[in-house]
Scaffold this active site. Sequence first.
Site, PDB file in Angstrom:
ATOM      1  N   ILE A  50      76.659  63.939  91.505  1.00 24.17           N
ATOM      2  CA  ILE A  50      78.086  64.208  91.750  1.00 24.17           C
ATOM      3  C   ILE A  50      78.121  65.665  92.212  1.00 24.17           C
ATOM      4  CG2 ILE A  50      78.410  64.679  89.266  1.00 24.17           C
ATOM      5  CD1 ILE A  50      81.333  63.940  89.537  1.00 24.17           C
ATOM      6  N   SER A  51      78.829  65.935  93.315  1.00 24.48           N
ATOM      7  CA  SER A  51      78.810  67.284  93.900  1.00 24.48           C
ATOM      8  C   SER A  51      79.499  68.294  92.977  1.00 24.48           C
ATOM      9  CB  SER A  51      79.519  67.274  95.255  1.00 24.48           C
ATOM     10  OG  SER A  51      78.899  66.350  96.118  1.00 24.48           O
ATOM     11  N   ALA A  52      79.196  69.566  93.191  1.00 22.91           N
ATOM     12  CA  ALA A  52      79.833  70.645  92.421  1.00 22.91           C
ATOM     13  C   ALA A  52      81.343  70.650  92.705  1.00 22.91           C
ATOM     14  CB  ALA A  52      79.230  71.986  92.818  1.00 22.91           C
TER      15      ALA A  52
END
Length: 205
Positions: A50-52
Site C-alpha cells: 500500500i503506497s505511502a
Amino acid sequence: MIQLLYGQGYADDRVAKAMERVPRELFVPAEYAKSAYADTPLPIGLGQTISAPSIVAFMSKSLDVQDGMKILEIGSGSGYQAAILAELTGSSGAVYTVERIPELIELAKANVAKLGYANIKFIEGDGTKGHAQEAPYDRIIVTAASPSIPQPLLDQLKDRGKLIIPVGSRIFQDLELVVKTRFGEETSSLMPVVFVPLIGEFGYK
Ligand code: SAM
C-alpha cells in the site's frame, strides 16, 4: 498526519477531507495497524504494498478529481486509493479498479466493503490493457511502475482527461501527469518515486 500532508502541500482541501473519511488502518494487515499513520508504504502480501500516504495524497491531488467523474485505477492492491477516489468522485461518479492478482482483488473488495462504497467496481486482469468496456474515462491512475505509458490507457482517456503514472525502471521512476488534448498529449514530470512494477502486455514482462 493528514493535517501534516495538507501543510506540506501533498494534499489540498478536498483530498485531505477524503483521506479523513477513509481510515488507513482498515487497509493494512493487522500487524502493521500501529504504523498505519506513518508516512511509509507497508506490505499487503504477495510482494505488493500500500503506497505511502503522501504519495496517495499527491497523486489524488494532481489528478484533480471532481464530483461525478468516471475513473480507472490500475493496481487495486489494498483498495485504499480506490476508496479515496470514490470519496472524491462521490456517489454520482464511478471508480473502476483493475488488479492482476486474484487474492488482492478479494482483499481490496473485503477492505472496501468495511466502508460500504457502492461506486467502486473491481475487475481482475491485466490493467496495462485498461478496461475498454467502460471507456472513455475522465481520469486514469496507475499505481505501479511502467517502462512507458501503455497506449491502451491513452486511447481510453477522454479528451481533456488526465492520467497519472510512474514511468521508469523497475527501481526508480518519475511520476508523470498526462493531459490529453485535441492536438495530442502534454506530459509533465512531477516528482521521483519508487513503485512496484506494472506487469503485463504493455508493462514489464
Ligand atoms: N493502489 C493500491 C492501494 O491503494 O493499496 C496500491 C497498489 S500496489 C503499489 C501496485 C499494485 O499493482 C499491486 O497490487 C500489483 O499486483 C498491481 N499490478 C501490477 N501490474 C498490474 C497489472 N498489469 N494490472 C493490474 N494490476 C497490476
